[in-house]
Design a protein around this motif. Structure first.
Motif, mmCIF file in Angstrom:
data_model
loop_
_atom_site.group_PDB
_atom_site.id
_atom_site.type_symbol
_atom_site.label_atom_id
_atom_site.label_comp_id
_atom_site.label_asym_id
_atom_site.label_seq_id
_atom_site.Cartn_x
_atom_site.Cartn_y
_atom_site.Cartn_z
ATOM 1 N N TYR A 1 -2.422 17.239 1.931
ATOM 2 C CA TYR A 1 -3.194 17.833 0.929
ATOM 3 C C TYR A 1 -2.377 17.388 -0.126
ATOM 4 O O TYR A 1 -1.291 17.287 -0.235
ATOM 5 N N ALA A 2 -3.803 17.604 -1.336
ATOM 6 C CA ALA A 2 -2.834 17.271 -2.861
ATOM 7 C C ALA A 2 -2.728 19.008 -3.358
ATOM 8 O O ALA A 2 -3.717 19.235 -3.415
ATOM 9 N N PRO B 1 0.682 -1.235 -0.195
ATOM 10 C CA PRO B 1 -0.204 -0.534 -0.078
ATOM 11 C C PRO B 1 1.216 1.213 0.175
ATOM 12 O O PRO B 1 0.286 2.680 -0.054
ATOM 13 N N LEU B 2 2.226 1.249 0.447
ATOM 14 C CA LEU B 2 2.942 2.329 0.287
ATOM 15 C C LEU B 2 3.283 2.906 -1.072
ATOM 16 O O LEU B 2 3.745 1.527 -2.348
ATOM 17 N N ILE B 3 3.593 3.807 -1.164
ATOM 18 C CA ILE B 3 4.020 4.704 -2.579
ATOM 19 C C ILE B 3 5.145 5.485 -2.155
ATOM 20 O O ILE B 3 4.927 6.500 -1.385
ATOM 21 N N ALA B 4 6.145 6.149 -3.208
ATOM 22 C CA ALA B 4 7.553 6.666 -2.680
ATOM 23 C C ALA B 4 7.052 8.462 -3.127
ATOM 24 O O ALA B 4 5.698 8.329 -4.591
ATOM 25 N N SER B 5 6.827 9.501 -2.832
ATOM 26 C CA SER B 5 6.206 10.348 -2.833
ATOM 27 C C SER B 5 6.365 10.978 -4.146
ATOM 28 O O SER B 5 6.131 11.534 -5.327
ATOM 29 N N ASP B 6 8.047 10.958 -5.066
ATOM 30 C CA ASP B 6 8.209 11.182 -6.833
ATOM 31 C C ASP B 6 7.915 10.359 -7.419
ATOM 32 O O ASP B 6 7.109 10.809 -8.697
ATOM 33 N N ARG B 7 6.767 9.879 -7.207
ATOM 34 C CA ARG B 7 5.867 8.450 -8.040
ATOM 35 C C ARG B 7 3.871 9.212 -8.203
ATOM 36 O O ARG B 7 3.645 8.890 -8.526
ATOM 37 N N VAL B 8 3.847 10.108 -7.110
ATOM 38 C CA VAL B 8 2.856 10.191 -6.614
ATOM 39 C C VAL B 8 2.505 11.836 -7.423
ATOM 40 O O VAL B 8 1.620 12.526 -8.282
ATOM 41 N N GLU B 9 3.491 12.507 -7.391
ATOM 42 C CA GLU B 9 3.763 14.227 -8.686
ATOM 43 C C GLU B 9 3.619 13.754 -9.575
ATOM 44 O O GLU B 9 3.939 12.738 -10.659
ATOM 45 N N GLY B 10 2.805 14.151 -10.583
ATOM 46 C CA GLY B 10 2.419 14.041 -12.283
ATOM 47 C C GLY B 10 1.362 12.811 -12.339
ATOM 48 O O GLY B 10 0.748 12.893 -13.132
ATOM 49 N N THR B 11 0.710 12.161 -11.813
ATOM 50 C CA THR B 11 -0.311 11.027 -11.606
ATOM 51 C C THR B 11 -1.470 12.079 -11.577
ATOM 52 O O THR B 11 -1.549 12.776 -11.204
ATOM 53 N N GLY C 1 -7.303 16.466 -13.722
ATOM 54 C CA GLY C 1 -5.784 17.152 -13.560
ATOM 55 C C GLY C 1 -4.645 16.806 -13.379
ATOM 56 O O GLY C 1 -4.784 14.968 -13.469
ATOM 57 N N HIS C 2 -3.449 16.474 -12.556
ATOM 58 C CA HIS C 2 -2.372 15.712 -12.015
ATOM 59 C C HIS C 2 -2.034 15.993 -10.949
ATOM 60 O O HIS C 2 -1.771 18.094 -10.220
ATOM 61 N N ILE C 3 -1.334 15.292 -10.332
ATOM 62 C CA ILE C 3 -0.533 15.733 -9.190
ATOM 63 C C ILE C 3 0.610 16.775 -9.296
ATOM 64 O O ILE C 3 1.400 15.766 -10.060
ATOM 65 N N GLU C 4 0.512 17.899 -8.940
ATOM 66 C CA GLU C 4 1.899 18.856 -8.730
ATOM 67 C C GLU C 4 2.450 18.108 -7.785
ATOM 68 O O GLU C 4 3.977 18.213 -7.445
ATOM 69 N N ARG C 5 1.726 18.547 -6.607
ATOM 70 C CA ARG C 5 3.175 18.074 -5.791
ATOM 71 C C ARG C 5 1.775 17.789 -4.299
ATOM 72 O O ARG C 5 1.143 17.825 -4.005
ATOM 73 N N LEU C 6 2.427 16.889 -2.714
ATOM 74 C CA LEU C 6 2.373 17.003 -1.520
ATOM 75 C C LEU C 6 2.161 17.958 -0.562
ATOM 76 O O LEU C 6 3.841 18.030 -0.735
ATOM 77 N N MET C 7 1.448 17.894 0.265
ATOM 78 C CA MET C 7 1.751 18.802 1.593
ATOM 79 C C MET C 7 1.825 17.690 2.703
ATOM 80 O O MET C 7 0.505 17.960 2.916
ATOM 81 N N ILE C 8 2.584 18.027 3.678
ATOM 82 C CA ILE C 8 3.331 16.203 4.356
ATOM 83 C C ILE C 8 2.969 17.491 5.643
ATOM 84 O O ILE C 8 4.219 18.845 5.843
ATOM 85 N N ASP C 9 2.679 17.465 6.891
ATOM 86 C CA ASP C 9 2.260 17.603 8.381
ATOM 87 C C ASP C 9 3.678 18.003 8.629
ATOM 88 O O ASP C 9 4.522 16.449 8.553
ATOM 89 N N LYS C 10 4.682 18.171 9.282
ATOM 90 C CA LYS C 10 5.795 18.812 9.398
ATOM 91 C C LYS C 10 5.856 17.363 10.792
ATOM 92 O O LYS C 10 7.047 16.537 11.088
ATOM 93 N N ILE C 11 5.100 17.657 11.974
ATOM 94 C CA ILE C 11 5.143 17.248 12.460
ATOM 95 C C ILE C 11 4.756 15.717 12.724
ATOM 96 O O ILE C 11 5.328 14.793 13.197
ATOM 97 N N THR C 12 3.185 14.961 12.347
ATOM 98 C CA THR C 12 2.734 14.179 12.365
ATOM 99 C C THR C 12 3.767 13.165 11.313
ATOM 100 O O THR C 12 3.134 11.985 10.964
ATOM 101 N N GLY C 13 4.529 14.370 10.269
ATOM 102 C CA GLY C 13 4.656 13.393 8.621
ATOM 103 C C GLY C 13 3.489 12.906 7.981
ATOM 104 O O GLY C 13 3.119 12.954 7.117
#
Length: 120
Positions: free
Chosen positions: A43-44, A6-16, A27-39
């Protein structure tokens, strides 16, 4: 041969691609926003509209609003064309103020899902 997981690397999500349940491209996923504290992925940021990246808009979508559709090999977002046009967005040459919790709360209200940090 590796097993599916079930896991995917972030660089493989970008552009999906992001599609509607009908399969229509949003559209396409440009980037992900990750909470610094919880990980936690919060957002996409979707890129849509424009031509070869020119004039495109960026649409921040709460991660919980997307689901992965194996049939389309794309993320799915159930949103109509008018909802897409009216969704909170910003220009590709701008940035969303991620430090303004009220803007984030407005995003969650628009999409009708509770914020990742709790409350509504």
């Amino acid at each position: 041969m590796s097993r599916p997981h079930p896991l995917i690397a972030s660089d493989r999500v970008e552009g999906t691609a992001v599609r509607r349940p009908s399969g229509d491209l949003v559209g396409h996923i440009e980037r992900l926003m990750i909470d610094k504290i919880t990980g936690q992925v919060s957002y996409a940021v979707l890129s849509f509209g424009g031509f070869f990246g020119l004039g495109s808009k960026l649409l921040p979508v709460p991660w919980g609003k997307l689901s992965y559709n194996t049939r389309f090999e794309a993320y799915e977002l159930d949103i109509s064309e008018s909802e897409l046009r009216n969704a909170p967005s910003f220009g590709a040459d701008q940035d969303f103020d991620w430090g303004d919790r009220s803007q984030e709360a407005a995003l969650h209200r628009y999409y009708g899902i509770p914020p990742y940090w709790g409350g509504f």
